[in-house]
Design a protein around this motif. Structure first.
Motif, PDB file in Angstrom:
ATOM      1  N   ILE A 170      84.854  27.664  67.862  1.00 31.05           N
ATOM      2  CA  ILE A 170      83.539  27.143  68.267  1.00 31.05           C
ATOM      3  C   ILE A 170      82.982  26.408  67.049  1.00 31.05           C
ATOM      4  O   ILE A 170      82.873  26.996  65.963  1.00 31.05           O
ATOM      5  CB  ILE A 170      82.585  28.296  68.650  1.00 31.05           C
ATOM      6  CG1 ILE A 170      83.146  29.090  69.832  1.00 31.05           C
ATOM      7  CG2 ILE A 170      81.191  27.775  68.954  1.00 31.05           C
ATOM      8  CD1 ILE A 170      82.366  30.367  70.152  1.00 31.05           C
ATOM      9  N   ASP A 171      82.660  25.150  67.185  1.00 31.25           N
ATOM     10  CA  ASP A 171      82.206  24.388  66.009  1.00 31.25           C
ATOM     11  C   ASP A 171      81.427  23.154  66.476  1.00 31.25           C
ATOM     12  O   ASP A 171      81.761  22.560  67.499  1.00 31.25           O
ATOM     13  CB  ASP A 171      83.426  23.944  65.179  1.00 31.25           C
ATOM     14  CG  ASP A 171      83.066  23.638  63.736  1.00 31.25           C
ATOM     15  OD1 ASP A 171      83.566  24.346  62.837  1.00 31.25           O
ATOM     16  OD2 ASP A 171      82.283  22.687  63.498  1.00 31.25           O
ATOM     17  N   GLY A 172      80.411  22.773  65.701  1.00 30.39           N
ATOM     18  CA  GLY A 172      79.630  21.574  66.021  1.00 30.39           C
ATOM     19  C   GLY A 172      80.256  20.300  65.458  1.00 30.39           C
ATOM     20  O   GLY A 172      79.860  19.189  65.835  1.00 30.39           O
TER      21      GLY A 172
ATOM     22  N   ILE B 240      69.459  28.909  46.438  1.00 30.59           N
ATOM     23  CA  ILE B 240      69.293  29.021  47.889  1.00 30.59           C
ATOM     24  C   ILE B 240      70.546  29.607  48.556  1.00 30.59           C
ATOM     25  O   ILE B 240      70.465  30.476  49.415  1.00 30.59           O
ATOM     26  CB  ILE B 240      68.995  27.621  48.502  1.00 30.59           C
ATOM     27  CG1 ILE B 240      67.786  26.969  47.806  1.00 30.59           C
ATOM     28  CG2 ILE B 240      68.824  27.703  50.025  1.00 30.59           C
ATOM     29  CD1 ILE B 240      66.489  27.699  47.949  1.00 30.59           C
ATOM     30  N   TYR B 241      71.729  29.129  48.155  1.00 32.29           N
ATOM     31  CA  TYR B 241      72.972  29.551  48.810  1.00 32.29           C
ATOM     32  C   TYR B 241      73.172  31.063  48.682  1.00 32.29           C
ATOM     33  O   TYR B 241      73.363  31.775  49.675  1.00 32.29           O
ATOM     34  CB  TYR B 241      74.151  28.782  48.201  1.00 32.29           C
ATOM     35  CG  TYR B 241      75.501  29.100  48.776  1.00 32.29           C
ATOM     36  CD1 TYR B 241      75.906  28.541  49.981  1.00 32.29           C
ATOM     37  CD2 TYR B 241      76.392  29.954  48.119  1.00 32.29           C
ATOM     38  CE1 TYR B 241      77.158  28.819  50.518  1.00 32.29           C
ATOM     39  CE2 TYR B 241      77.642  30.232  48.641  1.00 32.29           C
ATOM     40  CZ  TYR B 241      78.020  29.667  49.836  1.00 32.29           C
ATOM     41  OH  TYR B 241      79.255  29.944  50.361  1.00 32.29           O
ATOM     42  N   GLY B 242      73.085  31.556  47.451  1.00 29.04           N
ATOM     43  CA  GLY B 242      73.305  32.989  47.204  1.00 29.04           C
ATOM     44  C   GLY B 242      72.240  33.838  47.884  1.00 29.04           C
ATOM     45  O   GLY B 242      72.540  34.889  48.450  1.00 29.04           O
TER      46      GLY B 242
ATOM     47  N   LEU C  65      70.507  33.129  50.593  1.00 30.37           N
ATOM     48  CA  LEU C  65      70.729  33.176  52.051  1.00 30.37           C
ATOM     49  C   LEU C  65      71.928  34.049  52.403  1.00 30.37           C
ATOM     50  O   LEU C  65      71.915  34.760  53.411  1.00 30.37           O
ATOM     51  CB  LEU C  65      70.924  31.760  52.608  1.00 30.37           C
ATOM     52  CG  LEU C  65      69.627  30.973  52.821  1.00 30.37           C
ATOM     53  CD1 LEU C  65      69.936  29.561  53.287  1.00 30.37           C
ATOM     54  CD2 LEU C  65      68.727  31.657  53.846  1.00 30.37           C
ATOM     55  N   LYS C  66      72.973  33.995  51.584  1.00 30.75           N
ATOM     56  CA  LYS C  66      74.145  34.850  51.851  1.00 30.75           C
ATOM     57  C   LYS C  66      73.747  36.326  51.769  1.00 30.75           C
ATOM     58  O   LYS C  66      74.157  37.134  52.599  1.00 30.75           O
ATOM     59  CB  LYS C  66      75.270  34.557  50.847  1.00 30.75           C
ATOM     60  CG  LYS C  66      76.009  33.251  51.094  1.00 30.75           C
ATOM     61  CD  LYS C  66      76.842  33.316  52.358  1.00 30.75           C
ATOM     62  CE  LYS C  66      77.593  32.038  52.628  1.00 30.75           C
ATOM     63  NZ  LYS C  66      78.071  31.947  54.010  1.00 30.75           N
ATOM     64  N   TYR C  67      72.947  36.646  50.758  1.00 29.54           N
ATOM     65  CA  TYR C  67      72.554  38.051  50.593  1.00 29.54           C
ATOM     66  C   TYR C  67      71.628  38.484  51.729  1.00 29.54           C
ATOM     67  O   TYR C  67      71.786  39.571  52.305  1.00 29.54           O
ATOM     68  CB  TYR C  67      71.893  38.236  49.221  1.00 29.54           C
ATOM     69  CG  TYR C  67      71.714  39.681  48.851  1.00 29.54           C
ATOM     70  CD1 TYR C  67      72.770  40.584  48.960  1.00 29.54           C
ATOM     71  CD2 TYR C  67      70.492  40.156  48.383  1.00 29.54           C
ATOM     72  CE1 TYR C  67      72.608  41.916  48.622  1.00 29.54           C
ATOM     73  CE2 TYR C  67      70.325  41.493  48.038  1.00 29.54           C
ATOM     74  CZ  TYR C  67      71.387  42.363  48.162  1.00 29.54           C
ATOM     75  OH  TYR C  67      71.228  43.687  47.831  1.00 29.54           O
TER      76      TYR C  67
HETATM   77  N1  LIG Z   1      85.437  27.819  50.767  1.00 37.20           N
HETATM   78  C1  LIG Z   1      85.022  28.688  49.851  1.00 37.20           C
HETATM   79  O1  LIG Z   1      85.422  28.634  48.645  1.00 37.20           O
HETATM   80  C2  LIG Z   1      84.054  29.786  50.219  1.00 37.20           C
HETATM   81  C3  LIG Z   1      83.743  30.744  49.253  1.00 37.20           C
HETATM   82  C4  LIG Z   1      82.850  31.740  49.592  1.00 37.20           C
HETATM   83  C5  LIG Z   1      82.285  31.792  50.862  1.00 37.20           C
HETATM   84  N2  LIG Z   1      82.607  30.849  51.778  1.00 37.20           N
HETATM   85  C6  LIG Z   1      81.961  30.921  53.105  1.00 37.20           C
HETATM   86  O2  LIG Z   1      82.949  30.912  54.137  1.00 37.20           O
HETATM   87  C7  LIG Z   1      82.458  30.217  55.284  1.00 37.20           C
HETATM   88  C8  LIG Z   1      83.417  29.101  55.688  1.00 37.20           C
HETATM   89  O3  LIG Z   1      83.628  28.226  54.567  1.00 37.20           O
HETATM   90  P1  LIG Z   1      84.500  26.892  54.684  1.00 37.20           P
HETATM   91  O4  LIG Z   1      84.981  26.599  53.308  1.00 37.20           O
HETATM   92  O5  LIG Z   1      85.463  27.013  55.797  1.00 37.20           O
HETATM   93  O6  LIG Z   1      83.357  25.839  55.043  1.00 37.20           O
HETATM   94  P2  LIG Z   1      83.453  24.509  55.942  1.00 37.20           P
HETATM   95  O7  LIG Z   1      82.260  23.694  55.577  1.00 37.20           O
HETATM   96  O8  LIG Z   1      84.792  23.896  55.817  1.00 37.20           O
HETATM   97  O9  LIG Z   1      83.319  25.078  57.433  1.00 37.20           O
HETATM   98  C9  LIG Z   1      82.081  25.434  58.006  1.00 37.20           C
HETATM   99  C10 LIG Z   1      82.132  25.012  59.465  1.00 37.20           C
HETATM  100  O10 LIG Z   1      80.917  25.424  60.098  1.00 37.20           O
HETATM  101  C11 LIG Z   1      80.562  24.436  61.043  1.00 37.20           C
HETATM  102  N3  LIG Z   1      79.124  24.520  61.299  1.00 37.20           N
HETATM  103  C12 LIG Z   1      78.101  24.442  60.414  1.00 37.20           C
HETATM  104  N4  LIG Z   1      76.918  24.510  61.040  1.00 37.20           N
HETATM  105  C13 LIG Z   1      77.204  24.637  62.359  1.00 37.20           C
HETATM  106  C14 LIG Z   1      76.396  24.732  63.522  1.00 37.20           C
HETATM  107  N5  LIG Z   1      75.067  24.677  63.455  1.00 37.20           N
HETATM  108  N6  LIG Z   1      77.013  24.855  64.721  1.00 37.20           N
HETATM  109  C15 LIG Z   1      78.369  24.880  64.812  1.00 37.20           C
HETATM  110  N7  LIG Z   1      79.192  24.772  63.746  1.00 37.20           N
HETATM  111  C16 LIG Z   1      78.599  24.651  62.529  1.00 37.20           C
HETATM  112  C17 LIG Z   1      80.942  23.120  60.369  1.00 37.20           C
HETATM  113  O11 LIG Z   1      81.103  22.071  61.324  1.00 37.20           O
HETATM  114  C18 LIG Z   1      82.224  23.486  59.647  1.00 37.20           C
HETATM  115  O12 LIG Z   1      83.365  23.149  60.417  1.00 37.20           O
HETATM  116  C19 LIG Z   1      81.066  29.723  54.919  1.00 37.20           C
HETATM  117  O13 LIG Z   1      80.115  30.627  55.394  1.00 37.20           O
HETATM  118  C20 LIG Z   1      81.091  29.724  53.410  1.00 37.20           C
HETATM  119  O14 LIG Z   1      79.788  29.832  52.875  1.00 37.20           O
HETATM  120  C21 LIG Z   1      83.480  29.841  51.496  1.00 37.20           C
END
Ligand SMILES: NC(=O)c1ccc[n+]([C@@H]2O[C@H](COP(=O)([O-])OP(=O)(O)OC[C@H]3O[C@@H](n4cnc5c(N)ncnc54)[C@H](O)[C@@H]3O)[C@@H](O)[C@H]2O)c1
Length: 346
Positions: free
Chosen positions: A39-41, A173-175, A177-179
């Motif tokens: 599921i993805d936008g 902001i990122y950290g 929101l994650k917490y």
């Molecule tokens: N990649 C890393 O190094 C890393 C490290 C720590 C945490 N994370 C976390 O892991 C998760 C995935 O990371 P990633 O690297 O795959 O990121 P990414 O940006 O590649 O993937 C995120 C996906 O979410 C989708 N998305 C965002 N908002 C949306 C919405 N409103 N509706 C539907 N889809 C939506 C985007 O289209 C995208 O495909 C995230 O939460 C990220 O914060 C990633």
């Protein structure tokens, strides 16, 4: 390593599943006999982003090619894809009722600390709004929700190896929101008995990523003959983790009941300095040099995340130190650049 009987036919919805982590996870789940559904936008850090105003982004053509490859791999593996904006409660509610997953993995976010700091409103919307919608539509249905947090919740590591019970002091902001999101997930567990797992990854790298974090920027620079730049002195350690190791940790979290209501660091489990990563790249691209510039003060100083808990409860065994995983990644990039030289013009 995996109990395939537990995965056979298991329905898993991946929210934000067309991103870097999500599509790699979906492909592995399908290969192991599960029934993943994406599921993805496709708008955030995805095809919509790179195809609108693409002339402003010098990497757009290359990243569009990576994302097209992701979508094509998902299609070839016959993995379902629903294109919806998960901020829309009714749309995600309808999708979950239709897919009827046993597990939902929530990955949707603005997955970049610096982009989050520049645009807190959108970050809240795509990260926390989407999570609240998912929690609300899954609550009281017995669906296991796996939430993707980050090593950024800890803040500065102060030289220690951090364990999951270490106090969290996120920066920016990122950290934050994650917490906050972790606490929301736990709140849903307390109020509605929602079964959850929280995963804290760090510094990921691997095929078809479009996020251009430090390691990827090194390789892309080297491929066009440009030097590498590090913010700071490069001595800082990061727990660089190859995507296949993370995917192993998530698959184990899906299968093993020990993962329920737990928080796990899922990384390689040993920090390496950014300079060491640069050395690997420079060995593969002779003549390329390394430069240093001022460090971003809003990035916490990180290091090793202890994976002892994941090893003990899940049997997690990462296989890729950077000498193996990062070299594999460089070779993939080199092959891609050889077959697609048009994307690597200076
Ligand atoms: N990649 C890393 O190094 C890393 C490290 C720590 C945490 N994370 C976390 O892991 C998760 C995935 O990371 P990633 O690297 O795959 O990121 P990414 O940006 O590649 O993937 C995120 C996906 O979410 C989708 N998305 C965002 N908002 C949306 C919405 N409103 N509706 C539907 N889809 C939506 C985007 O289209 C995208 O495909 C995230 O939460 C990220 O914060 C990633």
């Amino acid at each position: 390593m995996f109990d395939l009987k537990k995965l056979k036919g298991k329905s898993v919805a991946l929210v934000g599943g067309a991103g870097f982590i999500g599509h790699n996870l979906a492909l592995k789940l399908k290969e192991l006999g599960a029934e993943p559904y994406v599921i993805d936008g496709l708008q955030v850090n995805n095809i919509g982003y790179y195809t609108s105003d693409y002339e402003k982004n010098i990497n757009a053509e290359r990243y569009i090619a990576f994302i097209n490859e992701r979508l094509s791999l998902l299609r070839k593996a016959k993995i379902g894809l629903k294109i919806i904006d998960v901020r829309d409660y009714h749309a995600i509610s309808h999708a979950i009722n239709e897919i009827k997953p046993e597990t939902v993995v929530h990955l949707a976010a603005i997955a970049h600390a610096n982009r989050s700091n520049k645009d807190p409103f959108s970050t809240f919307d795509h990260s926390l709004r989407t999570l609240e919608n998912v929690l609300d539509v899954t609550r009281s249905k017995g669906i296991h929700v796996i939430y993707f947090s980050s090593s950024m919740v800890y803040g500065n590591f102060d030289g220690e190896t951090v364990t999951e019970d270490r106090e969290c002091n996120p920066m920016g902001i990122y950290g934050a929101l994650k917490y906050g999101a972790e606490k929301l997930v736990i709140g849903y567990n307390q109020v509605f008995n929602l079964p959850y797992t929280i995963i804290r990854p760090s510094a990921l790298y691997g095929e078809r990523c479009v996020s251009r974090r430090v390691g990827q920027a090194f390789i892309e620079n080297a491929l066009v003959g440009e030097d590498l730049t590090v913010n700071g002195d490069g001595k800082e350690g990061l727990d660089f983790t190859y995507i296949n190791d993370l995917v192993q940790g998530i698959v184990l979290s899906i299968i093993k009941s020990n993962s329920i209501n737990q928080i796990f660091n899922i990384t390689f489990g040993a920090a390496r300095s950014i300079n060491q990563l640069a050395e690997i790249v420079m060995e593969k691209f002779p003549g390329i040099k390394l430069h240093h510039k001022k460090r971003d003060g809003l990035m916490p100083e990180r290091g090793t995340l202890s994976i002892a808990k994941a090893q003990k409860l899940l049997g997690y065994t990462p296989q890729h130190p950077v000498e193996k995983g990062f070299v594999q990644y460089i070779d993939w990039y080199k092959n891609f650049a050889e077959s697609n030289p048009q994307f690597f013009k200076k």
